[in-house]
Design an enzyme around this catalytic site. Sequence first.
Site, short mmCIF file in Angstrom:
data_model
loop_
_atom_site.label_atom_id
_atom_site.label_comp_id
_atom_site.label_asym_id
_atom_site.label_seq_id
_atom_site.Cartn_x
_atom_site.Cartn_y
_atom_site.Cartn_z
N HIS A 282 1.76 4.67 -2.80
CA HIS A 282 1.90 6.12 -2.55
C HIS A 282 3.28 6.60 -3.00
O HIS A 282 3.40 7.67 -3.61
CB HIS A 282 1.73 6.41 -1.05
CG HIS A 282 0.35 6.18 -0.53
ND1 HIS A 282 -0.77 6.66 -1.17
CD2 HIS A 282 -0.09 5.53 0.57
CE1 HIS A 282 -1.85 6.32 -0.47
NE2 HIS A 282 -1.46 5.62 0.57
N HIS B 277 0.84 -1.20 0.00
CA HIS B 277 0.00 0.00 0.00
C HIS B 277 0.88 1.26 0.00
O HIS B 277 0.66 2.18 -0.80
CB HIS B 277 -0.89 -0.02 1.24
CG HIS B 277 -1.81 1.16 1.34
ND1 HIS B 277 -3.09 1.15 0.83
CD2 HIS B 277 -1.64 2.40 1.89
CE1 HIS B 277 -3.66 2.32 1.07
NE2 HIS B 277 -2.81 3.09 1.71
N GLU B 278 1.86 1.28 0.88
CA GLU B 278 2.75 2.45 0.97
C GLU B 278 3.61 2.60 -0.28
O GLU B 278 3.94 3.71 -0.69
CB GLU B 278 3.64 2.35 2.22
CG GLU B 278 2.87 2.40 3.53
CD GLU B 278 2.05 3.67 3.69
OE1 GLU B 278 2.53 4.75 3.28
OE2 GLU B 278 0.92 3.58 4.21
#
Length: 353
Positions: free
Chosen positions: A21, A17-18
Amino acid sequence: MYILIAILIFGVLIAVHELGHFLAAKAFGVRVNEFSIGMGPAILQKKKGDTEYSLRILPIGGYCAMEGEEEDSGDPKALNNKSLFARLIIFAAGAFMNFVAGFLLLLLLCSQLSFIYQPVITGFADGFAAQGEHGLMPGDRIVSIDGERIYLYEDISIFLNMGNGETYDFVVERDGERVVLTDLPLSPKEYPNADGTTSVRFGLNFGETAEATPLVKLQYAWWNAVDFVRLVWYSLEMLITGQVGLSDMSGPVGIVTTISDVGQQSTSWYMAFSNIAYLTALIAINLAVMNLLPLPALDGGHIFIMFVTALVTKITKKPVDPKYEGYLNYGGFVALMLFMLVVTISDISKLFL
């Protein structure tokens, strides 16, 4: 061992998920101060360009610290100085990566299939009443049940069980045409089986298959992913309407326990891998959907507040003080942590019941 695997899986999904980003931020020229895999004390650290890359001791996630994410910055590379479109993509990229991870896991599992069951009726149990020209017929491909699209054969049992158990509306494909069948009397009853026993079921028989060509496997994995999204939305709806309660929810402890149980109950290493991978895909897509909810402290909350502040600024011709967004996100974070604490306590209590 399965508990350690489960913890690692949960950490990997957060790190993925990170990473979403991070990649989006770099693509739009946002300064990333630190990108970390893992949490806690750093094992390895290396600075390259504007970013410090860290590998930390606890494999339970990671983070992407962007300039201007928490408060306004005068740096032209800061997140707060990028366009609305760029910020939208950056905030949504984490959920997108979780969805992609889930889809790829499903595609990996589908790659082992030689055939795939089709949602086509091949016959009925003895005594099945809702058959005939104005009912269901052998060869009917089920398109929808009670307005819910049937993507996969497995969807049929899900939506039959979610119905009222008395009457259903069907749309079927018959001889190349779509036929609408309303208020069909269909309920689970005790039907005879071929071996002389009986079982409670709806009385529909299926057996038609399709060769699992590469294109069919790709389509099957995609519809599985779409189904997972739909199931998450149904779960949220049931939570809001009170059909499920806190005892039916699971947090990190419950998820780790479930993954561990799935592994231990599998009869072989291959089955354990397949079952855990399938559950991991469901969790990954669940995280993707949940993170896009318009709640403070979640990515969806950032996106929602971003659009609201842009709208207020356009109407009032005055920029919104970023401290208000900070207050909302802080309050949302505290509320989220309290909620997770309650869910975690519930998870732990289940272990001792």
